[in-house]
Write a protein that holds these residues in place. Structure first.
Motif, PDB file in Angstrom:
ATOM      1  N   GLY A  53       0.793  -1.230   0.000  1.00 18.25           N
ATOM      2  CA  GLY A  53       0.000   0.000   0.000  1.00 18.25           C
ATOM      3  C   GLY A  53       0.824   1.278   0.000  1.00 18.25           C
ATOM      4  N   GLU A  54       1.998   1.236   0.652  1.00 17.97           N
ATOM      5  CA  GLU A  54       2.846   2.439   0.701  1.00 17.97           C
ATOM      6  C   GLU A  54       3.303   2.867  -0.696  1.00 17.97           C
ATOM      7  OE1 GLU A  54       7.043   1.854   2.009  1.00 17.97           O
ATOM      8  OE2 GLU A  54       6.544  -0.261   2.195  1.00 17.97           O
ATOM      9  N   HIS A  55       3.263   1.940  -1.652  1.00 15.59           N
ATOM     10  CA  HIS A  55       3.730   2.258  -3.020  1.00 15.59           C
ATOM     11  C   HIS A  55       2.579   2.489  -3.996  1.00 15.59           C
ATOM     12  CE1 HIS A  55       7.757   1.429  -1.761  1.00 15.59           C
ATOM     13  NE2 HIS A  55       7.528   0.157  -1.520  1.00 15.59           N
ATOM     14  N   GLU A  56       1.380   2.653  -3.447  1.00 16.45           N
ATOM     15  CA  GLU A  56       0.182   2.759  -4.276  1.00 16.45           C
ATOM     16  C   GLU A  56       0.278   3.810  -5.381  1.00 16.45           C
ATOM     17  OE1 GLU A  56      -3.202   3.395  -1.821  1.00 16.45           O
ATOM     18  OE2 GLU A  56      -4.629   2.873  -3.401  1.00 16.45           O
ATOM     19  N   VAL A  87      18.049  -8.090   9.410  1.00 14.97           N
ATOM     20  CA  VAL A  87      17.584  -8.713   8.167  1.00 14.97           C
ATOM     21  C   VAL A  87      17.760  -7.755   6.985  1.00 14.97           C
ATOM     22  CG1 VAL A  87      15.561  -9.627   6.978  1.00 14.97           C
ATOM     23  CG2 VAL A  87      16.016 -10.306   9.327  1.00 14.97           C
ATOM     24  N   ARG A  88      17.437  -6.485   7.182  1.00 13.69           N
ATOM     25  CA  ARG A  88      17.611  -5.518   6.078  1.00 13.69           C
ATOM     26  C   ARG A  88      19.066  -5.486   5.630  1.00 13.69           C
ATOM     27  NH1 ARG A  88      13.166  -3.669   3.161  1.00 13.69           N
ATOM     28  NH2 ARG A  88      14.699  -2.332   2.173  1.00 13.69           N
ATOM     29  N   GLN A  89      19.970  -5.547   6.595  1.00 10.99           N
ATOM     30  CA  GLN A  89      21.393  -5.532   6.250  1.00 10.99           C
ATOM     31  C   GLN A  89      21.788  -6.796   5.479  1.00 10.99           C
ATOM     32  OE1 GLN A  89      24.177  -6.066   9.449  1.00 10.99           O
ATOM     33  NE2 GLN A  89      25.461  -4.389   8.688  1.00 10.99           N
ATOM     34  N   VAL A 117      13.725 -11.437  -2.190  1.00  5.79           N
ATOM     35  CA  VAL A 117      13.176 -11.440  -0.847  1.00  5.79           C
ATOM     36  C   VAL A 117      12.643 -10.060  -0.474  1.00  5.79           C
ATOM     37  CG1 VAL A 117      15.410 -11.015   0.226  1.00  5.79           C
ATOM     38  CG2 VAL A 117      13.714 -12.305   1.496  1.00  5.79           C
ATOM     39  N   HIS A 118      11.597 -10.050   0.311  1.00  8.29           N
ATOM     40  CA  HIS A 118      11.074  -8.817   0.898  1.00  8.29           C
ATOM     41  C   HIS A 118      11.365  -8.832   2.381  1.00  8.29           C
ATOM     42  CE1 HIS A 118       8.341  -5.723   2.351  1.00  8.29           C
ATOM     43  NE2 HIS A 118       8.016  -6.582   3.296  1.00  8.29           N
ATOM     44  N   ALA A 119      11.672  -7.654   2.919  1.00  5.64           N
ATOM     45  CA  ALA A 119      11.769  -7.544   4.380  1.00  5.64           C
ATOM     46  C   ALA A 119      11.196  -6.213   4.823  1.00  5.64           C
ATOM     47  CB  ALA A 119      13.217  -7.660   4.833  1.00  5.64           C
TER      48      ALA A 119
HETATM   49 MG    MG Z   1       9.990  -2.063   1.034  1.00  2.00          MG
END
Ligand code: MG
Ligand code: RTP
Length: 153
Positions: A53-56, A87-89, A117-119
């Motif tokens: 949703g943040e990228h809508e 995890v992001r790193q 992968v998504h995190a």
């Molecule tokens: Mg993202």
């Protein structure tokens, strides 16, 4: 900082199709993170739209939702000290051309869309709780002691 922070991670359809589920899980295990929830599914479109949703309003939004619903994914919840940042790193930059070798994307990602992968984003406060709630019911996440040693989480 939390020793028992929970973070949302998901193997994307490109990685699932390439047989990289075990590799992603293995790397997170090797880092000492604790797996508290995992499943395999074809994500319903409404949930994919909520997830991203943040990228809508972004031009790539429709492609992103198409891609994440194009094949099986593996949503997971991992727990550990500052798990979201860890995890992001480990995942590396979004664009494989910028992801360092040694990161998951740096080692496996093919392009900006097929990036394995998504995190949850550690710079987006609340992203974790929001994403975990979107993809898991409370009773799908388990509590257990991984180790007797206090210094392991
Ligand atoms: Mg993202
Ligand atoms: P993700 O949410 O999937 O973990 O990826 P991320 O945080 O590293 O990147 P984010 O900015 O949240 O973007 C989400 C996904 O959208 C695709 N993307 N395409 N065409 C573009 O300019 C563009 N920018 C981003 C990527 O697949 C990214 O993973």
């Amino acid at each position: 900082m939390s020793d028992h922070e929970r973070t949302f991670v998901m193997v994307k359809p490109d990685a699932f199709a390439r047989g990289l589920v075990g590799e992603v899980v293995s790397r997170l295990e090797d880092r000492g993170l604790k797996l508290v929830g995992i499943k395999v599914e074809n994500m319903p479109r409404e949930r994919a739209e909520e997830h991203y949703g943040e990228h809508e309003d972004k031009p790539f939004y429709d492609d992103l939702v198409d891609f994440i619903t194009s094949g099986p994914v593996v949503p997971m919840v991992w727990e550990g000290q500052d798990a979201t940042r860890q995890v992001r790193q480990m995942i590396g930059e979004t664009d494989p051309l910028e992801a360092e070798p040694g990161t998951i994307r740096g080692d496996y990602a093919l392009d900006l869309g097929r990036n394995v992968v998504h995190a949850a984003d550690h710079e987006d406060e609340g992203a974790n709780e929001r994403e975990i709630a979107i993809h898991f019911d409370d009773d799908e996440l388990i509590d257990y002691d991984q180790h007797d040693a206090e210094w392991l989480y």
